[in-house]
Design a protein around this motif. Structure first.
Motif, PDB file in Angstrom:
ATOM      1  N   GLN A  89       0.891  -1.249  -0.159  1.00  0.00           N
ATOM      2  CA  GLN A  89      -0.007  -0.130  -0.084  1.00  0.00           C
ATOM      3  C   GLN A  89       1.031   1.108   0.123  1.00  0.00           C
ATOM      4  O   GLN A  89       0.406   2.465  -0.014  1.00  0.00           O
ATOM      5  N   TRP A 163      -4.153  -4.677  -8.619  1.00  0.00           N
ATOM      6  CA  TRP A 163      -5.113  -5.376  -7.667  1.00  0.00           C
ATOM      7  C   TRP A 163      -5.306  -6.618  -8.210  1.00  0.00           C
ATOM      8  O   TRP A 163      -5.308  -7.757  -7.455  1.00  0.00           O
ATOM      9  N   GLY A 183      -5.025  -2.361   8.633  1.00  0.00           N
ATOM     10  CA  GLY A 183      -6.023  -3.492   8.380  1.00  0.00           C
ATOM     11  C   GLY A 183      -7.328  -2.832   8.245  1.00  0.00           C
ATOM     12  O   GLY A 183      -8.513  -3.259   8.331  1.00  0.00           O
ATOM     13  N   ILE A 184      -7.482  -1.514   7.871  1.00  0.00           N
ATOM     14  CA  ILE A 184      -8.709  -0.849   7.841  1.00  0.00           C
ATOM     15  C   ILE A 184      -9.020  -0.309   6.587  1.00  0.00           C
ATOM     16  O   ILE A 184     -10.037   0.483   6.193  1.00  0.00           O
ATOM     17  N   TYR A 186      -9.538  -0.294   2.930  1.00  0.00           N
ATOM     18  CA  TYR A 186     -10.238  -1.605   1.796  1.00  0.00           C
ATOM     19  C   TYR A 186     -10.002  -0.852   0.520  1.00  0.00           C
ATOM     20  O   TYR A 186      -9.975   0.558   0.348  1.00  0.00           O
ATOM     21  N   PRO A 187      -9.896  -1.827  -0.508  1.00  0.00           N
ATOM     22  CA  PRO A 187     -10.249  -3.054  -0.452  1.00  0.00           C
ATOM     23  C   PRO A 187      -8.936  -4.179   0.029  1.00  0.00           C
ATOM     24  O   PRO A 187      -8.881  -5.239   0.240  1.00  0.00           O
ATOM     25  N   ALA A 188      -7.646  -3.552   0.177  1.00  0.00           N
ATOM     26  CA  ALA A 188      -6.519  -4.304   0.424  1.00  0.00           C
ATOM     27  C   ALA A 188      -6.769  -4.664   1.735  1.00  0.00           C
ATOM     28  O   ALA A 188      -6.378  -6.186   1.982  1.00  0.00           O
ATOM     29  N   ALA A 189      -7.651  -4.469   2.608  1.00  0.00           N
ATOM     30  CA  ALA A 189      -7.767  -4.979   3.990  1.00  0.00           C
ATOM     31  C   ALA A 189      -8.531  -6.360   3.815  1.00  0.00           C
ATOM     32  O   ALA A 189      -8.458  -7.131   4.900  1.00  0.00           O
ATOM     33  N   GLY A 190      -8.903  -6.614   2.808  1.00  0.00           N
ATOM     34  CA  GLY A 190      -9.810  -7.535   2.779  1.00  0.00           C
ATOM     35  C   GLY A 190      -9.098  -8.932   2.088  1.00  0.00           C
ATOM     36  O   GLY A 190      -9.589 -10.080   2.222  1.00  0.00           O
ATOM     37  N   ASP A 193      -8.638 -11.943   4.369  1.00  0.00           N
ATOM     38  CA  ASP A 193      -9.833 -12.888   4.664  1.00  0.00           C
ATOM     39  C   ASP A 193      -9.804 -13.866   3.242  1.00  0.00           C
ATOM     40  O   ASP A 193     -10.261 -15.028   3.732  1.00  0.00           O
TER      41      ASP A 193
END
Length: 241
Positions: A89, A163, A183-184, A186-190, A193
């Motif tokens: 990021q 991406w 970790g907050i 997005y969309p990188a924080a996803g 998962d």
């Protein structure tokens, strides 16, 4: 471990250890009065391109003055033992300078420029800015448009190619190392998962707790430069559990 695939998702924490300043670390005070939105949005660019260009040229200069740290170097060294893809990021080039390849920049790079009108890449020489300036007119493209930084601004979509490469790297990884990111965003924080849903090992390296901490396979409460040089030694046990 040669057939192990490792994906690394890095954020501002790893670069901060090298001394890369964030917007809020403005030691000169010159930019303190500006809202980040003014300098990092298409609106800001359209209204004051000379101000936005000066800001990014100054950041470009600052990043060139710092060096990769032990965290960056450790990730690059993993290539001798595993297949490694770096997803970042960050907009600096410290992963590349440490020797990592490929590096997928989700939020763009301070070292890429293109025309805001025709979209063509700009490869011209940039002026150095050893001292910050509030205004500097950006170069012009041959089409007459202005050359802008290759940064993803507020309200812009992530570049499709990095991406898709990031999703592919995570979807095929045995291990995802998440380092120095809140970790907050997005969309990188996803992405963690995606790895967790596949049963991949997810290692979080961060001095502070994040939303990912509770679900990570292993959480290391240390800085990147402390944790990453010895992390490889822990992976065989994690992968066999």
């Amino acid at each position: 471990m040669g057939d192990v695939r490792i994906a690394v998702l890095s954020g501002a924490g790893i670069s901060a250890e090298s001394g890369v300043p964030t917007f809020r670390d403005d030691k000169t005070g010159l930019w303190a009065k500006y809202d980040p939105y003014e300098l990092s949005s298409t609106d800001g660019w359209q209204n004051h391109p000379e101000r936005v260009w000066a800001w990014y040229l100054w950041r470009h200069h600052l990043v060139q003055q710092v060096e990769p740290n032990d965290g960056h170097r450790a990730v690059a060294a993993w290539r001798d033992y595993a297949e490694v893809s770096v997803i970042t990021q960050n907009v600096d080039n410290l992963h590349e300078r440490a020797g990592s390849n490929p590096v997928h920049h989700l939020h763009g790079s301070l070292f890429e420029f293109w025309c805001d009108t025709c979209g063509s890449r700009y490869h011209g020489q940039l002026p150095d800015m050893p001292e910050p300036e509030l205004e500097k007119m950006p170069p012009q493209c041959e089409c007459g448009g202005l050359v802008r930084p290759g940064i993803v601004w507020f309200g812009e979509q992530l570049p499709d190619e990095p991406w898709q490469a990031a999703v592919e790297a995570v979807a095929t990884s045995d291990v995802l190392v998440v380092v120095g990111t809140s970790g907050i965003v997005y969309p990188a924080a996803g992405l963690p998962d995606v790895a967790l849903a596949r049963g991949a090992v997810v290692v979080e390296v961060n001095p502070e707790p994040t939303p990912l901490s509770a679900n990570a396979t292993l959480t290391i409460r240390e800085s990147a430069s402390t944790a990453l040089p010895t992390l490889l030694q822990q992976l065989p046990e994690l992968l066999t559990n």
